[in-house]
Design a protein around this motif. Structure first.
Motif, short mmCIF file in Angstrom:
data_model
loop_
_atom_site.label_atom_id
_atom_site.label_comp_id
_atom_site.label_asym_id
_atom_site.label_seq_id
_atom_site.Cartn_x
_atom_site.Cartn_y
_atom_site.Cartn_z
N LYS A 1 0.83 -1.21 0.00
CA LYS A 1 0.00 0.00 0.00
C LYS A 1 0.86 1.25 0.00
O LYS A 1 0.55 2.22 -0.70
N LYS A 2 1.95 1.26 0.76
CA LYS A 2 2.83 2.43 0.79
C LYS A 2 3.53 2.63 -0.55
O LYS A 2 3.75 3.76 -0.98
N VAL A 3 3.87 1.55 -1.22
CA VAL A 3 4.54 1.65 -2.52
C VAL A 3 3.60 2.26 -3.56
O VAL A 3 4.01 3.12 -4.34
N ILE A 4 2.34 1.86 -3.58
CA ILE A 4 1.41 2.39 -4.58
C ILE A 4 0.68 3.64 -4.12
O ILE A 4 -0.10 4.22 -4.88
N GLY A 5 0.91 4.06 -2.88
CA GLY A 5 0.32 5.30 -2.39
C GLY A 5 -1.12 5.18 -1.94
O GLY A 5 -1.85 6.16 -1.93
N LEU A 6 -1.54 4.02 -1.53
CA LEU A 6 -2.91 3.78 -1.07
C LEU A 6 -2.96 4.00 0.44
O LEU A 6 -2.15 3.43 1.17
N LYS A 7 -3.90 4.80 0.91
CA LYS A 7 -3.94 5.16 2.33
C LYS A 7 -5.20 4.69 3.04
O LYS A 7 -5.58 5.24 4.04
N ASN A 8 -5.85 3.68 2.54
CA ASN A 8 -7.06 3.15 3.16
C ASN A 8 -6.68 2.23 4.32
O ASN A 8 -6.09 1.17 4.11
N ILE A 9 -7.03 2.61 5.55
CA ILE A 9 -6.62 1.82 6.72
C ILE A 9 -7.43 0.54 6.87
O ILE A 9 -7.05 -0.34 7.64
N PHE A 10 -8.54 0.42 6.15
CA PHE A 10 -9.37 -0.77 6.26
C PHE A 10 -8.86 -1.93 5.42
O PHE A 10 -9.33 -3.05 5.56
N ILE A 11 -7.91 -1.68 4.56
CA ILE A 11 -7.32 -2.75 3.75
C ILE A 11 -6.16 -3.35 4.55
O ILE A 11 -5.12 -2.72 4.71
N GLN A 12 -6.36 -4.57 5.04
CA GLN A 12 -5.35 -5.22 5.88
C GLN A 12 -4.96 -6.61 5.39
O GLN A 12 -4.06 -7.23 5.95
N THR A 13 -5.65 -7.14 4.38
CA THR A 13 -5.33 -8.46 3.85
C THR A 13 -5.06 -8.36 2.35
O THR A 13 -5.52 -7.43 1.69
N PRO A 14 -4.33 -9.33 1.80
CA PRO A 14 -4.11 -9.32 0.35
C PRO A 14 -5.40 -9.40 -0.45
O PRO A 14 -5.51 -8.82 -1.52
N ASP A 15 -6.41 -10.10 0.08
CA ASP A 15 -7.71 -10.17 -0.61
C ASP A 15 -8.34 -8.79 -0.74
O ASP A 15 -8.85 -8.43 -1.80
N ALA A 16 -8.33 -8.03 0.33
CA ALA A 16 -8.91 -6.68 0.31
C ALA A 16 -8.13 -5.77 -0.64
O ALA A 16 -8.72 -4.96 -1.35
N LEU A 17 -6.82 -5.89 -0.65
CA LEU A 17 -6.00 -5.09 -1.56
C LEU A 17 -6.30 -5.47 -3.01
O LEU A 17 -6.44 -4.59 -3.87
N TYR A 18 -6.42 -6.74 -3.29
CA TYR A 18 -6.74 -7.20 -4.65
C TYR A 18 -8.09 -6.66 -5.09
O TYR A 18 -8.23 -6.16 -6.21
N ASP A 19 -9.08 -6.75 -4.21
CA ASP A 19 -10.42 -6.23 -4.55
C ASP A 19 -10.39 -4.73 -4.82
O ASP A 19 -11.05 -4.25 -5.73
N LYS A 20 -9.62 -3.98 -4.04
CA LYS A 20 -9.53 -2.53 -4.22
C LYS A 20 -8.85 -2.17 -5.54
O LYS A 20 -9.28 -1.27 -6.24
N ILE A 21 -7.81 -2.89 -5.87
CA ILE A 21 -7.06 -2.60 -7.11
C ILE A 21 -7.86 -3.01 -8.33
O ILE A 21 -7.89 -2.30 -9.34
N LYS A 22 -8.55 -4.15 -8.28
CA LYS A 22 -9.30 -4.66 -9.44
C LYS A 22 -10.62 -3.96 -9.64
O LYS A 22 -11.20 -4.02 -10.72
N ARG A 23 -11.13 -3.27 -8.61
CA ARG A 23 -12.42 -2.58 -8.74
C ARG A 23 -12.28 -1.42 -9.72
O ARG A 23 -11.34 -0.64 -9.63
N PRO A 24 -13.23 -1.28 -10.67
CA PRO A 24 -13.12 -0.20 -11.65
C PRO A 24 -13.36 1.17 -11.03
O PRO A 24 -13.96 1.32 -10.04
#
Length: 113
Positions: A90-113
């Motif tokens: 998250k720090k590398v891509i500049g994402l600051k959402n504190i609710f994303i704590q698992t790889p699944d949640a990160l994947y869903d956030k990135i893949k969401r249009p």
């Protein structure tokens, strides 16, 4: 360009307990002809692994999934402190959402249009 790699395999206990689908993530940055995979080892320890295009294809064959993001590569990537692979990514891509704590949640956030 930053590529985020997701894996369903890990040797760590907590991801096996809390993560359902993906259990590990790592950013990959293109550097000329090669790629640099920043592997999270343990808290505040990141290893830079140089791989080639055939290495990326080998990871794909072994069950890794890749998502391309067109974010700017941070200049201070070697100095990022994190306590998990997700927080580091998250720090590398500049994402600051504190609710994303698992790889699944990160994947869903990135893949969401």
């Amino acid at each position: 360009m930053i590529i985020i790699a997701f894996s369903k395999k890990t040797s760590k206990f907590l991801p096996k307990l809390f993560c359902k689908n993906f259990r590990h993530c790592a950013p990959i940055i293109k550097q000329g002809k090669h790629y640099a995979l920043y592997q999270f080892i343990k808290s505040h320890r990141i290893e830079k692994i140089i791989i080639t295009e055939s290495g990326i294809n080998s990871l794909k064959r072994n069950g890794w999934f890749f998502v391309k993001t067109y974010k700017k590569v941070p200049e201070h990537i070697n100095k990022i402190n994190a306590i998990s692979c997700v927080i580091f990514t998250k720090k590398v891509i500049g994402l600051k959402n504190i609710f994303i704590q698992t790889p699944d949640a990160l994947y869903d956030k990135i893949k969401r249009p």
